[in-house]
Design a protein around this motif. Structure first.
Motif, short mmCIF file in Angstrom:
data_model
loop_
_atom_site.label_atom_id
_atom_site.label_comp_id
_atom_site.label_asym_id
_atom_site.label_seq_id
_atom_site.Cartn_x
_atom_site.Cartn_y
_atom_site.Cartn_z
N LEU A 70 -2.62 2.90 9.00
CA LEU A 70 -3.10 3.05 7.79
C LEU A 70 -3.25 1.64 7.17
N ILE A 71 -4.37 0.85 7.26
CA ILE A 71 -4.45 -0.40 6.99
C ILE A 71 -4.92 -0.59 5.52
N LEU A 103 2.93 7.53 11.29
CA LEU A 103 2.12 6.74 10.65
C LEU A 103 2.63 5.24 10.71
N LEU A 104 1.73 4.25 10.81
CA LEU A 104 2.19 2.88 10.89
C LEU A 104 1.35 2.32 9.74
N ILE A 105 1.93 1.75 8.70
CA ILE A 105 1.38 0.97 7.71
C ILE A 105 1.24 -0.68 7.83
N GLU A 106 0.11 -1.09 7.66
CA GLU A 106 0.15 -2.60 7.75
C GLU A 106 -0.91 -2.97 6.38
N LEU A 107 -0.17 -4.03 5.84
CA LEU A 107 -1.01 -4.82 4.81
C LEU A 107 -1.70 -6.00 5.32
N VAL A 108 -2.88 -6.12 4.83
CA VAL A 108 -3.57 -7.16 5.46
C VAL A 108 -4.32 -7.93 4.37
#
Length: 342
Positions: A70-71, A103-108
């Motif tokens: 989830l980006i 679920l892998l969460i990444e803030l961009v």
């Protein structure tokens, strides 16, 4: 004494099969020609030994990480104050848990977006990704299209060929503004949900303007402010409108989260909702019906958006043909007590 952790060899010995067979069965490798009776022996042995497959080994066996990314194209500050996000996470986790994915969460943040998407995909940390509220000028999306990683956008961007799940933000904003017009308001201000670099923000402002034009009213840019997702930006935008001395009797705030700050600014100046200013929001986050007064708002089916985006992504991962590339869900106007007729 600490109990020794069971290994795949322990499972193989108990089931009377090879370690390769255990790997093929427990990793659910497609095309493996293993009799149902043998599979049951492996499952029974694994259960008896409380065996949990190693994630790294699983990835090697299946060539998949069994993880969906989830980006989110926002700063940590925005994420921490977002009352909308828990509904999105709930919808995703509901589907992912059933499908045995992680679920892998990444803030961009904006300055890094071009590299991060493709790096995540190429490093095999994730099998597919959901991109939440993409920016209109997001150059990283072009890289994603070139890499070919299954991707679903929750939102829209310019000229993207990727699959999308969204609502009709233009029509929903127009519906909200028409509600204020039907109550007799003619001077209506607007506070967006986000900067104009986000498609949903532009569409909601355009929907507001279009409703005014249809009513024979020329939109006044002096009555429009662009917020930045959080209550603080709504607070500042509302204070700016009030300090401008521009006349208005109602305001469409294109995010309930932003509306929290706007309501606070209105109260600070000694004004009351809806007696002095009618206010209508967007999203219908959980607190909206419990605020004082209860907030009239556009209900956005956040949990359903997330679950449908996830189901679509899983279909793409499985190689299924999906005919509808752009899924649009319905919104609904929730009429409460924050607006009054004049």
């Amino acid at each position: 004494m600490k109990q020794k952790r069971a290994t795949s060899q322990d499972v193989a010995n108990l089931a009377g099969v090879s370690r390769t067979t255990v790997s093929l069965v427990l990793n659910r490798v497609e095309g493996a020609n293993i009799p149902a009776e043998t599979r049951q022996k492996v499952y029974a042995a694994a259960k008896a030994l409380n065996y949990v497959p190693n994630a790294t080994a699983q990835a090697l066996a299946t060539q998949r990480s069994n993880a969906i990314g989830l980006i989110m194209t926002r700063s940590p500050h925005h994420i921490s104050s977002d009352a909308f996000l828990p509904q999105i996470l709930g919808g995703l986790l509901e589907v992912i848990k059933k499908e045995r994915f992680r679920l892998l969460i990444e803030l961009v943040e904006e300055e890094h977006q071009e590299q991060v998407y493709s790096n995540l995909a190429r490093a095999k940390h994730i099998d597919a990704m959901i991109l939440l509220t993409p920016r209109l000028n997001d150059k990283g999306i072009e890289r994603l299209e070139a890499v070919g990683v299954p991707t679903v956008l929750m939102g829209k961007t310019n000229a993207s060929t990727l699959y999308t799940v969204d609502v009709d933000n233009f029509s929903a904003a127009k519906k909200a503004t028409n509600r204020l017009l039907s109550l007799g308001h003619r001077k209506i201000a607007c506070i967006s949900n986000a900067p104009p670099s986000y498609g949903a923000s532009l569409d909601r402002v355009l929907g507001y303007k279009n409703a005014l034009l249809d009513a024979g009213i020329t939109p006044d840019d002096a009555l429009i402010r662009y917020a930045d997702f959080d209550p603080q930006s709504g607070y500042e935008a509302m204070h700016s409108l009030l300090a401008s001395r521009q006349e208005f009797s109602a305001v469409f705030v294109a995010s309930d989260n932003v509306a929290m700050g706007a309501k606070s600014a209105i109260r600070e100046t000694g004004l009351y909702i809806p007696d002095d200013i009618s206010l209508i929001g967007f999203d219908d986050i959980p607190w909206a019906s419990y605020s004082d007064p209860p907030l009239t708002t556009v209900h956005l089916p956040a949990r359903d958006l997330a679950s449908k985006a996830c189901l679509l992504l899983l279909d793409l991962l499985k190689g299924k043909q999906v005919k509808n590339k752009n899924l649009t869900l319905e919104t609904k106007l929730m009429i409460r007590q924050s607006c009054k007729a004049i």
